[in-house]
Scaffold this active site. Sequence first.
Site, PDB file in Angstrom:
ATOM      1  N   ARG A 164      38.682  51.920  41.398  1.00 55.06           N
ATOM      2  CA  ARG A 164      38.787  50.784  42.308  1.00 55.06           C
ATOM      3  C   ARG A 164      37.687  50.866  43.363  1.00 55.06           C
ATOM      4  O   ARG A 164      37.094  49.856  43.743  1.00 55.06           O
ATOM      5  CB  ARG A 164      40.159  50.746  42.993  1.00 55.06           C
ATOM      6  N   LYS A 218      30.174  31.879  35.216  1.00 53.14           N
ATOM      7  CA  LYS A 218      29.376  30.730  34.833  1.00 53.14           C
ATOM      8  C   LYS A 218      28.013  31.161  34.292  1.00 53.14           C
ATOM      9  O   LYS A 218      27.938  31.849  33.291  1.00 53.14           O
ATOM     10  CB  LYS A 218      29.266  29.763  36.013  1.00 53.14           C
ATOM     11  N   TYR A 239      34.188  22.769  45.616  1.00 49.44           N
ATOM     12  CA  TYR A 239      34.926  23.109  44.400  1.00 49.44           C
ATOM     13  C   TYR A 239      36.414  23.175  44.735  1.00 49.44           C
ATOM     14  O   TYR A 239      36.818  23.725  45.762  1.00 49.44           O
ATOM     15  CB  TYR A 239      34.417  24.442  43.861  1.00 49.44           C
TER      16      TYR A 239
END
Length: 391
Positions: A60, A211, A113
Amino acid sequence: MSHEHAESAFDKGHGFETRAIHAGYEPDPTTGAVNPPIYASSTYKQDGVGGLRGGYEYSRSANPTRTALEGALAAVEEGERGFAFASGLAAEDTLIRSLTKPGDHLIIPDDAYGGTFRLVDKVAKPWGVEHTPAPVSDLERIAAAIQPGRTKLVWVETPTNPLLNIGDIAAIAGIAHEAGALLVVDNTFASPYLQQPLALGADVVVHSTTKYVGGHSDVVGGALVVKDLDVAERIGFHQNAVGAVAGPFDAFLTHRGLKTLAVRMDRHCDNAERIVDFLTSHPAVGDVIYPGLETHPGHEVAQRQMKRFGGMISFRVRAGEGKALDVCANARVFTLGESLGGVESLIEHPGRMTHASVAGTELEVPADLIRLSVGIETVEDLIDDLERALG
Protein backbone atom coordinates in the site's frame (compact mmCIF):
# COMPACT_ATOMS: atom_id res chain seq x y z
CA MET A 1 14.87 0.43 -7.25
CA SER A 2 13.98 2.76 -4.39
CA HIS A 3 10.59 4.43 -4.59
CA GLU A 4 12.26 7.50 -3.11
CA HIS A 5 14.77 7.70 -5.96
CA ALA A 6 12.81 6.58 -9.01
CA GLU A 7 14.44 8.91 -11.54
CA SER A 8 16.16 7.36 -14.52
CA ALA A 9 18.62 8.74 -17.03
CA PHE A 10 15.69 9.45 -19.34
CA ASP A 11 13.59 11.64 -17.04
CA LYS A 12 14.85 14.97 -18.36
CA GLY A 13 16.43 16.27 -21.53
CA HIS A 14 14.86 13.75 -23.90
CA GLY A 15 11.88 13.86 -26.24
CA PHE A 16 8.38 12.85 -25.16
CA GLU A 17 8.42 9.46 -26.86
CA THR A 18 11.79 8.57 -25.34
CA ARG A 19 10.65 9.55 -21.86
CA ALA A 20 7.37 7.65 -22.23
CA ILE A 21 9.25 4.46 -23.12
CA HIS A 22 12.29 4.65 -20.85
CA ALA A 23 11.62 6.93 -17.86
CA GLY A 24 10.92 5.51 -14.42
CA TYR A 25 12.72 2.21 -14.89
CA GLU A 26 16.19 0.98 -15.75
CA PRO A 27 16.60 -2.57 -17.16
CA ASP A 28 16.86 -5.08 -14.32
CA PRO A 29 20.55 -5.40 -13.34
CA THR A 30 20.23 -9.15 -12.74
CA THR A 31 18.26 -10.28 -15.79
CA GLY A 32 18.36 -7.27 -18.13
CA ALA A 33 14.55 -7.29 -18.36
CA VAL A 34 13.52 -4.21 -20.34
CA ASN A 35 10.04 -4.06 -18.75
CA PRO A 36 9.30 -3.63 -15.04
CA PRO A 37 8.36 -6.94 -13.42
CA ILE A 38 4.92 -7.33 -11.89
CA TYR A 39 5.80 -7.42 -8.21
CA ALA A 40 2.86 -9.42 -6.91
CA SER A 41 3.95 -9.07 -3.31
CA SER A 42 2.09 -7.45 -0.46
CA THR A 43 5.09 -7.32 1.87
CA TYR A 44 8.91 -7.26 1.74
CA LYS A 45 11.70 -8.86 3.76
CA GLN A 46 13.46 -6.29 5.93
CA ASP A 47 17.15 -6.34 6.74
CA GLY A 48 16.61 -5.97 10.45
CA VAL A 49 14.02 -3.86 12.23
CA GLY A 50 13.56 -0.68 10.21
CA GLY A 51 16.05 -1.82 7.56
CA LEU A 52 14.08 -1.49 4.35
CA ARG A 53 15.45 -2.66 1.00
CA GLY A 54 14.99 0.25 -1.36
CA GLY A 55 12.38 1.76 0.95
CA TYR A 56 9.79 -1.00 0.48
CA GLU A 57 7.88 -2.47 3.40
CA TYR A 58 4.22 -2.92 2.38
CA SER A 59 2.62 -2.52 -1.04
CA ARG A 60 0.00 0.00 0.00
CA SER A 61 2.88 2.34 0.81
CA ALA A 62 4.95 1.47 -2.26
CA ASN A 63 5.34 -1.28 -4.82
CA PRO A 64 8.19 -1.38 -7.38
CA THR A 65 5.82 -1.83 -10.35
CA ARG A 66 3.82 1.19 -9.24
CA THR A 67 7.03 3.14 -8.59
CA ALA A 68 8.06 2.64 -12.22
CA LEU A 69 4.71 3.93 -13.49
CA GLU A 70 4.77 6.91 -11.14
CA GLY A 71 8.25 7.87 -12.31
CA ALA A 72 7.22 7.64 -15.95
CA LEU A 73 4.09 9.75 -15.37
CA ALA A 74 6.15 12.45 -13.67
CA ALA A 75 8.59 12.44 -16.56
CA VAL A 76 6.03 12.79 -19.36
CA GLU A 77 4.17 15.57 -17.49
CA GLU A 78 7.46 17.29 -16.60
CA GLY A 79 6.60 17.13 -12.90
CA GLU A 80 8.61 16.28 -9.81
CA ARG A 81 6.44 13.47 -8.43
CA GLY A 82 3.76 11.17 -9.80
CA PHE A 83 1.18 9.15 -7.88
CA ALA A 84 -0.84 6.24 -9.26
CA PHE A 85 -4.29 5.34 -7.93
CA ALA A 86 -6.97 2.71 -8.34
CA SER A 87 -9.13 5.08 -10.42
CA GLY A 88 -9.31 8.67 -11.57
CA LEU A 89 -11.88 9.44 -8.89
CA ALA A 90 -9.65 7.88 -6.23
CA ALA A 91 -6.93 10.29 -7.37
CA GLU A 92 -9.36 13.23 -7.19
CA ASP A 93 -10.65 12.23 -3.75
CA THR A 94 -7.10 11.95 -2.40
CA LEU A 95 -6.27 15.33 -3.90
CA ILE A 96 -9.25 17.01 -2.22
CA ARG A 97 -8.48 15.38 1.13
CA SER A 98 -4.82 16.39 0.84
CA LEU A 99 -5.23 20.03 -0.11
CA THR A 100 -8.52 21.14 1.48
CA LYS A 101 -10.24 20.97 4.84
CA PRO A 102 -13.77 21.72 6.07
CA GLY A 103 -14.54 25.39 5.55
CA ASP A 104 -12.49 25.65 2.37
CA HIS A 105 -13.80 26.38 -1.10
CA LEU A 106 -12.94 25.26 -4.62
CA ILE A 107 -13.97 26.24 -8.14
CA ILE A 108 -14.97 23.58 -10.67
CA PRO A 109 -15.94 23.78 -14.36
CA ASP A 110 -19.60 24.50 -15.02
CA ASP A 111 -19.54 21.52 -17.41
CA ALA A 112 -17.33 19.24 -15.33
CA TYR A 113 -17.23 15.47 -15.77
CA GLY A 114 -20.24 14.02 -13.97
CA GLY A 115 -18.13 11.87 -11.66
CA THR A 116 -16.08 14.86 -10.58
CA PHE A 117 -19.23 16.86 -9.88
CA ARG A 118 -20.71 13.97 -7.89
CA LEU A 119 -17.53 13.68 -5.81
CA VAL A 120 -17.41 17.42 -5.12
CA ASP A 121 -21.14 17.89 -4.54
CA LYS A 122 -22.08 14.66 -2.75
CA VAL A 123 -18.87 13.80 -0.88
CA ALA A 124 -16.72 16.91 -0.40
CA LYS A 125 -19.64 19.29 0.22
CA PRO A 126 -21.15 17.29 3.12
CA TRP A 127 -17.61 17.08 4.51
CA GLY A 128 -17.55 20.87 4.57
CA VAL A 129 -15.81 21.92 1.35
CA GLU A 130 -17.96 24.26 -0.73
CA HIS A 131 -17.70 24.72 -4.49
CA THR A 132 -18.68 27.20 -7.18
CA PRO A 133 -19.06 26.25 -10.86
CA ALA A 134 -17.55 28.63 -13.42
CA PRO A 135 -16.93 28.35 -17.18
CA VAL A 136 -13.31 27.41 -17.86
CA SER A 137 -13.30 29.75 -20.85
CA ASP A 138 -14.41 32.83 -18.88
CA LEU A 139 -11.54 34.37 -16.93
CA GLU A 140 -13.74 37.06 -15.41
CA ARG A 141 -16.22 34.50 -14.08
CA ILE A 142 -13.40 32.42 -12.61
CA ALA A 143 -11.90 35.47 -10.91
CA ALA A 144 -15.33 36.48 -9.60
CA ALA A 145 -15.87 33.00 -8.13
CA ILE A 146 -12.76 33.31 -5.94
CA GLN A 147 -13.59 33.60 -2.24
CA PRO A 148 -10.60 35.37 -0.65
CA GLY A 149 -8.97 33.28 2.05
CA ARG A 150 -11.27 30.30 1.41
CA THR A 151 -10.61 29.23 -2.18
CA LYS A 152 -7.83 26.67 -2.08
CA LEU A 153 -8.22 25.00 -5.48
CA VAL A 154 -9.20 26.23 -8.93
CA TRP A 155 -10.07 23.05 -10.80
CA VAL A 156 -10.33 23.02 -14.58
CA GLU A 157 -10.72 20.50 -17.35
CA THR A 158 -9.42 21.56 -20.72
CA PRO A 159 -10.86 20.37 -22.99
CA THR A 160 -13.91 19.82 -20.79
CA ASN A 161 -16.03 16.70 -20.77
CA PRO A 162 -18.27 16.56 -22.81
CA LEU A 163 -18.63 20.09 -24.24
CA LEU A 164 -14.93 20.48 -25.13
CA ASN A 165 -14.59 23.98 -23.77
CA ILE A 166 -11.05 25.31 -23.50
CA GLY A 167 -9.46 27.06 -20.54
CA ASP A 168 -6.37 29.23 -20.84
CA ILE A 169 -4.13 27.38 -18.40
CA ALA A 170 -1.48 30.09 -18.03
CA ALA A 171 -4.07 32.84 -17.46
CA ILE A 172 -6.09 30.77 -14.97
CA ALA A 173 -2.87 29.89 -13.12
CA GLY A 174 -2.26 33.62 -12.68
CA ILE A 175 -5.75 34.14 -11.24
CA ALA A 176 -5.42 31.17 -8.87
CA HIS A 177 -1.96 32.06 -7.63
CA GLU A 178 -2.86 35.71 -7.03
CA ALA A 179 -5.62 34.44 -4.73
CA GLY A 180 -3.28 32.03 -2.94
CA ALA A 181 -4.95 29.01 -4.52
CA LEU A 182 -3.53 26.08 -6.47
CA LEU A 183 -4.49 25.31 -10.05
CA VAL A 184 -5.56 21.73 -10.73
CA VAL A 185 -5.89 20.67 -14.37
CA ASP A 186 -7.67 17.49 -15.41
CA ASN A 187 -5.59 16.57 -18.45
CA THR A 188 -7.43 13.36 -19.29
CA PHE A 189 -8.91 14.46 -22.63
CA ALA A 190 -5.68 15.98 -23.95
CA SER A 191 -3.25 13.41 -22.49
CA PRO A 192 0.35 14.32 -21.58
CA TYR A 193 1.30 14.04 -25.24
CA LEU A 194 -0.94 16.86 -26.44
CA GLN A 195 -0.77 19.19 -23.43
CA GLN A 196 1.49 19.70 -20.42
CA PRO A 197 -0.26 21.92 -17.86
CA LEU A 198 2.58 22.03 -15.33
CA ALA A 199 4.78 23.78 -17.88
CA LEU A 200 1.99 26.36 -18.32
CA GLY A 201 1.70 27.17 -14.61
CA ALA A 202 -0.59 24.49 -13.17
CA ASP A 203 0.29 23.01 -9.78
CA VAL A 204 -1.35 19.58 -10.06
CA VAL A 205 -2.33 17.46 -13.06
CA VAL A 206 -5.10 14.88 -12.75
CA HIS A 207 -5.59 11.91 -15.05
CA SER A 208 -8.01 9.10 -15.39
CA THR A 209 -5.30 6.79 -16.73
CA THR A 210 -8.14 4.44 -17.68
CA LYS A 211 -8.46 6.61 -20.77
CA TYR A 212 -5.68 7.60 -23.18
CA VAL A 213 -2.72 6.71 -20.95
CA GLY A 214 -3.82 3.07 -20.57
CA GLY A 215 -5.35 3.27 -24.00
CA HIS A 216 -6.77 -0.23 -24.43
CA SER A 217 -9.91 -0.29 -22.26
CA ASP A 218 -8.45 -3.06 -20.13
CA VAL A 219 -7.45 -1.29 -16.92
CA VAL A 220 -8.93 1.30 -14.54
CA GLY A 221 -6.60 3.81 -12.91
CA GLY A 222 -5.88 7.39 -11.99
CA ALA A 223 -2.89 9.64 -11.44
CA LEU A 224 -1.74 12.90 -9.93
CA VAL A 225 1.46 14.66 -11.01
CA VAL A 226 2.82 17.66 -9.12
CA LYS A 227 5.75 20.02 -9.43
CA ASP A 228 6.04 21.22 -5.82
CA LEU A 229 7.63 18.81 -3.35
CA ASP A 230 5.67 20.19 -0.38
CA VAL A 231 2.42 19.47 -2.23
CA ALA A 232 3.84 16.06 -3.16
CA GLU A 233 4.53 15.28 0.48
CA ARG A 234 0.93 16.06 1.44
CA ILE A 235 -0.46 13.96 -1.40
CA GLY A 236 1.95 11.11 -0.67
CA PHE A 237 0.84 11.01 2.97
CA HIS A 238 -2.81 10.81 2.01
CA GLN A 239 -2.18 8.29 -0.75
CA ASN A 240 -0.72 5.96 1.87
CA ALA A 241 -3.24 6.86 4.59
CA VAL A 242 -6.33 6.47 2.39
CA GLY A 243 -4.89 3.56 0.42
CA ALA A 244 -6.71 3.75 -2.93
CA VAL A 245 -3.54 2.79 -4.80
CA ALA A 246 -2.97 1.11 -8.14
CA GLY A 247 -2.24 -2.59 -7.81
CA PRO A 248 0.85 -4.05 -9.52
CA PHE A 249 -1.05 -5.63 -12.42
CA ASP A 250 -2.95 -2.41 -13.09
CA ALA A 251 0.25 -0.37 -12.83
CA PHE A 252 1.97 -2.70 -15.31
CA LEU A 253 -0.83 -2.41 -17.88
CA THR A 254 -1.04 1.37 -17.50
CA HIS A 255 2.72 1.72 -17.89
CA ARG A 256 2.64 -0.47 -20.99
CA GLY A 257 -0.06 1.77 -22.47
CA LEU A 258 1.92 4.93 -21.73
CA LYS A 259 4.78 3.70 -23.91
CA THR A 260 2.67 3.86 -27.08
CA LEU A 261 0.71 6.99 -26.16
CA ALA A 262 2.39 9.26 -28.72
CA VAL A 263 1.75 7.12 -31.79
CA ARG A 264 -1.80 6.35 -30.69
CA MET A 265 -2.64 9.99 -30.06
CA ASP A 266 -1.44 11.00 -33.51
CA ARG A 267 -3.79 8.41 -35.05
CA HIS A 268 -6.67 9.44 -32.76
CA CYS A 269 -6.18 13.03 -33.94
CA ASP A 270 -5.88 12.08 -37.63
CA ASN A 271 -9.13 10.12 -37.50
CA ALA A 272 -10.96 12.78 -35.48
CA GLU A 273 -10.08 15.49 -38.00
CA ARG A 274 -11.50 13.41 -40.87
CA ILE A 275 -14.69 12.69 -38.93
CA VAL A 276 -15.14 16.37 -38.05
CA ASP A 277 -14.96 17.19 -41.76
CA PHE A 278 -17.69 14.63 -42.41
CA LEU A 279 -19.97 15.76 -39.57
CA THR A 280 -19.79 19.47 -40.38
CA SER A 281 -21.30 18.81 -43.82
CA HIS A 282 -24.00 16.31 -42.77
CA PRO A 283 -27.57 17.66 -42.94
CA ALA A 284 -28.71 15.80 -39.81
CA VAL A 285 -25.98 17.34 -37.67
CA GLY A 286 -26.25 20.73 -35.99
CA ASP A 287 -23.31 21.99 -33.95
CA VAL A 288 -20.03 20.11 -34.20
CA ILE A 289 -17.87 20.76 -31.15
CA TYR A 290 -14.15 20.24 -31.70
CA PRO A 291 -11.30 22.56 -30.64
CA GLY A 292 -9.62 22.12 -34.02
CA LEU A 293 -12.42 23.98 -35.79
CA GLU A 294 -11.65 27.64 -36.36
CA THR A 295 -15.26 28.36 -35.37
CA HIS A 296 -14.70 26.86 -31.91
CA PRO A 297 -14.54 29.74 -29.39
CA GLY A 298 -11.50 28.20 -27.72
CA HIS A 299 -9.64 27.38 -30.93
CA GLU A 300 -6.95 30.05 -30.56
CA VAL A 301 -6.17 29.09 -26.96
CA ALA A 302 -6.16 25.38 -27.81
CA GLN A 303 -3.84 26.03 -30.73
CA ARG A 304 -1.46 27.82 -28.39
CA GLN A 305 -1.35 25.29 -25.56
CA MET A 306 -2.04 21.95 -27.26
CA LYS A 307 0.12 20.04 -29.73
CA ARG A 308 -2.99 18.84 -31.58
CA PHE A 309 -6.72 18.89 -30.82
CA GLY A 310 -7.40 15.36 -29.61
CA GLY A 311 -9.64 12.41 -30.39
CA MET A 312 -12.83 13.56 -28.67
CA ILE A 313 -15.74 15.03 -30.66
CA SER A 314 -19.17 16.13 -29.48
CA PHE A 315 -22.03 17.06 -31.78
CA ARG A 316 -25.72 17.88 -31.62
CA VAL A 317 -28.33 16.42 -33.94
CA ARG A 318 -31.05 18.60 -35.42
CA ALA A 319 -33.97 16.28 -34.62
CA GLY A 320 -33.55 16.26 -30.83
CA GLU A 321 -32.97 13.67 -28.14
CA GLY A 322 -34.84 10.84 -29.84
CA LYS A 323 -32.63 11.09 -32.89
CA ALA A 324 -29.52 11.24 -30.72
CA LEU A 325 -30.54 8.05 -28.97
CA ASP A 326 -31.24 6.36 -32.32
CA VAL A 327 -27.81 7.31 -33.68
CA CYS A 328 -26.13 5.86 -30.60
CA ALA A 329 -28.15 2.65 -30.89
CA ASN A 330 -27.59 2.22 -34.63
CA ALA A 331 -23.80 2.54 -34.66
CA ARG A 332 -21.90 -0.68 -35.18
CA VAL A 333 -18.18 0.09 -35.58
CA PHE A 334 -18.56 2.71 -32.88
CA THR A 335 -19.34 0.75 -29.72
CA LEU A 336 -22.10 2.14 -27.51
CA GLY A 337 -20.35 2.51 -24.19
CA GLU A 338 -19.05 4.81 -21.51
CA SER A 339 -15.40 5.75 -20.99
CA LEU A 340 -13.08 6.95 -23.73
CA GLY A 341 -9.51 6.99 -24.96
CA GLY A 342 -9.17 3.37 -26.01
CA VAL A 343 -8.02 2.06 -29.37
CA GLU A 344 -11.65 1.26 -30.22
CA SER A 345 -14.14 4.00 -31.09
CA LEU A 346 -16.98 4.62 -28.64
CA ILE A 347 -20.25 6.52 -28.96
CA GLU A 348 -22.46 7.64 -26.10
CA HIS A 349 -25.32 9.90 -25.05
CA PRO A 350 -23.87 12.01 -22.19
CA GLY A 351 -27.26 13.14 -20.86
CA ARG A 352 -28.38 9.55 -20.24
CA MET A 353 -24.97 7.97 -19.58
CA THR A 354 -21.74 9.59 -18.37
CA HIS A 355 -23.40 12.82 -17.23
CA ALA A 356 -26.67 11.49 -15.82
CA SER A 357 -25.45 12.53 -12.36
CA VAL A 358 -25.69 16.23 -13.32
CA ALA A 359 -29.24 16.04 -14.71
CA GLY A 360 -31.37 18.79 -13.21
CA THR A 361 -28.36 20.85 -12.07
CA GLU A 362 -26.65 23.84 -13.64
CA LEU A 363 -24.17 21.38 -15.16
CA GLU A 364 -26.84 19.52 -17.17
CA VAL A 365 -25.77 18.80 -20.76
CA PRO A 366 -27.97 19.16 -23.88
CA ALA A 367 -30.31 16.23 -24.51
CA ASP A 368 -29.45 16.16 -28.24
CA LEU A 369 -25.70 15.81 -27.58
CA ILE A 370 -23.63 12.83 -28.74
CA ARG A 371 -20.04 12.26 -27.68
CA LEU A 372 -17.53 10.32 -29.74
CA SER A 373 -14.26 8.86 -28.58
CA VAL A 374 -12.56 8.33 -31.92
CA GLY A 375 -10.37 5.25 -31.99
CA ILE A 376 -7.58 4.17 -34.31
CA GLU A 377 -9.55 1.98 -36.71
CA THR A 378 -9.63 2.53 -40.47
CA VAL A 379 -11.18 5.97 -40.68
CA GLU A 380 -13.31 5.19 -43.74
CA ASP A 381 -15.04 2.47 -41.73
CA LEU A 382 -15.80 4.95 -38.97
CA ILE A 383 -17.22 7.52 -41.38
CA ASP A 384 -19.36 4.90 -43.13
CA ASP A 385 -20.69 3.75 -39.76
CA LEU A 386 -21.69 7.28 -38.74
CA GLU A 387 -23.28 7.95 -42.13
CA ARG A 388 -25.46 4.87 -41.78
CA ALA A 389 -26.30 5.60 -38.12
CA LEU A 390 -27.30 9.17 -38.96
CA GLY A 391 -29.62 7.89 -41.65
